[in-house]
Design a protein around this motif. Structure first.
Motif, PDB file in Angstrom:
ATOM      1  N   THR A  63       0.842  -1.196   0.000  1.00 27.57           N
ATOM      2  CA  THR A  63       0.000   0.000   0.000  1.00 27.57           C
ATOM      3  C   THR A  63       0.876   1.243   0.000  1.00 27.57           C
ATOM      4  N   LEU A  64       0.747   2.037  -1.050  1.00 27.46           N
ATOM      5  CA  LEU A  64       1.584   3.225  -1.175  1.00 27.46           C
ATOM      6  C   LEU A  64       1.345   4.219  -0.049  1.00 27.46           C
ATOM      7  N   ASP A  65       0.135   4.272   0.452  1.00 27.16           N
ATOM      8  CA  ASP A  65      -0.202   5.251   1.478  1.00 27.16           C
ATOM      9  C   ASP A  65       0.582   5.020   2.763  1.00 27.16           C
ATOM     10  N   ASP A  66       1.166   3.858   2.922  1.00 27.45           N
ATOM     11  CA  ASP A  66       1.964   3.573   4.116  1.00 27.45           C
ATOM     12  C   ASP A  66       3.368   4.158   4.033  1.00 27.45           C
ATOM     13  N   TYR A  67       3.693   4.725   2.874  1.00 22.86           N
ATOM     14  CA  TYR A  67       5.062   5.174   2.617  1.00 22.86           C
ATOM     15  C   TYR A  67       5.108   6.631   2.190  1.00 22.86           C
ATOM     16  N   ALA A  68       6.232   7.255   2.500  1.00 18.70           N
ATOM     17  CA  ALA A  68       6.548   8.511   1.842  1.00 18.70           C
ATOM     18  C   ALA A  68       7.002   8.172   0.423  1.00 18.70           C
ATOM     19  N   VAL A 118      13.422  15.368  -6.521  1.00 20.00           N
ATOM     20  CA  VAL A 118      12.579  16.367  -7.162  1.00 20.00           C
ATOM     21  C   VAL A 118      11.420  16.768  -6.256  1.00 20.00           C
ATOM     22  N   SER A 119      10.752  15.777  -5.685  1.00 17.82           N
ATOM     23  CA  SER A 119       9.561  16.054  -4.888  1.00 17.82           C
ATOM     24  C   SER A 119       9.291  14.876  -3.965  1.00 17.82           C
ATOM     25  N   CYS A 120       8.571  15.159  -2.890  1.00 14.89           N
ATOM     26  CA  CYS A 120       8.225  14.107  -1.941  1.00 14.89           C
ATOM     27  C   CYS A 120       6.859  14.396  -1.347  1.00 14.89           C
ATOM     28  N   ILE A 121       6.094  13.319  -1.080  1.00 13.79           N
ATOM     29  CA  ILE A 121       4.815  13.446  -0.394  1.00 13.79           C
ATOM     30  C   ILE A 121       4.844  12.504   0.797  1.00 13.79           C
ATOM     31  N   SER A 122       4.511  13.053   1.962  1.00 18.62           N
ATOM     32  CA  SER A 122       4.632  12.274   3.182  1.00 18.62           C
ATOM     33  C   SER A 122       3.471  11.298   3.317  1.00 18.62           C
ATOM     34  N   SER A 123       3.678  10.278   4.145  1.00 15.16           N
ATOM     35  CA  SER A 123       2.622   9.301   4.406  1.00 15.16           C
ATOM     36  C   SER A 123       1.724   9.750   5.549  1.00 15.16           C
ATOM     37  N   SER A 124       2.264  10.545   6.457  1.00 17.49           N
ATOM     38  CA  SER A 124       1.526  10.871   7.672  1.00 17.49           C
ATOM     39  C   SER A 124       0.386  11.847   7.424  1.00 17.49           C
ATOM     40  N   ASP A 125       0.695  12.949   6.768  1.00 11.91           N
ATOM     41  CA  ASP A 125      -0.334  13.968   6.583  1.00 11.91           C
ATOM     42  C   ASP A 125      -0.452  14.440   5.140  1.00 11.91           C
ATOM     43  N   GLY A 126       0.282  13.793   4.248  1.00 10.87           N
ATOM     44  CA  GLY A 126       0.188  14.175   2.841  1.00 10.87           C
ATOM     45  C   GLY A 126       0.885  15.458   2.495  1.00 10.87           C
ATOM     46  N   SER A 127       1.773  15.920   3.385  1.00 14.85           N
ATOM     47  CA  SER A 127       2.514  17.138   3.073  1.00 14.85           C
ATOM     48  C   SER A 127       3.370  16.922   1.830  1.00 14.85           C
ATOM     49  N   THR A 128       3.514  17.979   1.066  1.00 16.38           N
ATOM     50  CA  THR A 128       4.266  17.893  -0.180  1.00 16.38           C
ATOM     51  C   THR A 128       5.454  18.841  -0.158  1.00 16.38           C
ATOM     52  N   CYS A 184       9.891  11.852   4.352  1.00 17.00           N
ATOM     53  CA  CYS A 184      10.417  12.942   3.525  1.00 17.00           C
ATOM     54  C   CYS A 184      11.296  13.829   4.396  1.00 17.00           C
ATOM     55  N   SER A 185      12.424  14.184   3.881  1.00 17.89           N
ATOM     56  CA  SER A 185      13.208  15.273   4.461  1.00 17.89           C
ATOM     57  C   SER A 185      13.301  16.319   3.367  1.00 17.89           C
ATOM     58  N   ASN A 186      12.536  17.389   3.520  1.00 18.24           N
ATOM     59  CA  ASN A 186      12.299  18.323   2.429  1.00 18.24           C
ATOM     60  C   ASN A 186      11.801  17.552   1.210  1.00 18.24           C
ATOM     61  N   TYR A 187      12.435  17.686   0.083  1.00 16.13           N
ATOM     62  CA  TYR A 187      11.899  17.121  -1.152  1.00 16.13           C
ATOM     63  C   TYR A 187      12.450  15.740  -1.470  1.00 16.13           C
ATOM     64  N   VAL A 188      13.157  15.106  -0.518  1.00 12.99           N
ATOM     65  CA  VAL A 188      13.784  13.804  -0.768  1.00 12.99           C
ATOM     66  C   VAL A 188      13.197  12.754   0.182  1.00 12.99           C
TER      67      VAL A 188
END
Length: 123
Positions: A28-33, A48-58, A102-106
């Motif tokens: 399940t992708l939602d379990d991962y950043a 380039v970009s990252c989306i977190s698993s916890s709150d969907g921050s981008t 995610c740490s910033n965009y990575v």
């Protein structure tokens, strides 16, 4: 089978748009950043970009911010990267990865990587 598969790359003119997809199977992708990376010829792979698993921050690196948008569709177990106003310097193989955070965009602690999809921006 556990895998990530990218799609949506291609040849586009400068100023054009593409939407990349990163589809997961076997987990399940939602379990991962989820991070998007790219590697241009002769250069190292870069985040380039990252989306977190916890709150969907981008998060976005400065050279794509305002042009690229990362998003999730949990029903489809897919993450997208909408790329607008493409420039020749965006030409690269784009990869997605499923990681711990995610740490910033990575994304880090990446457990899974896709095989990559080629994006070529040229007139």
């Amino acid at each position: 089978q556990v895998q990530l598969v990218e799609s949506g790359g291609g040849l586009v003119q400068p100023g054009g748009s593409l939407r990349l997809s990163c589809a997961a199977s076997g987990f399940t992708l939602d379990d991962y950043a989820i991070g998007w990376f790219r590697q241009a010829p002769g250069k190292e792979r870069e985040g380039v970009s990252c989306i977190s698993s916890s709150d969907g921050s981008t998060y976005y690196t400065y050279f794509v911010k305002g042009r690229f948008t990362i998003s999730r569709d949990n029903a489809k177990n897919t993450v997208y990267l909408q790329m607008n106003s493409l420039k020749s310097e965006d030409t690269a193989v784009y990869y997605c990865a499923a990681g711990g955070y995610c740490s910033n965009y990575v994304s880090y602690d990446n457990n899974y990587w896709g095989q990559g999809t080629q994006v070529t921006v040229s007139s």
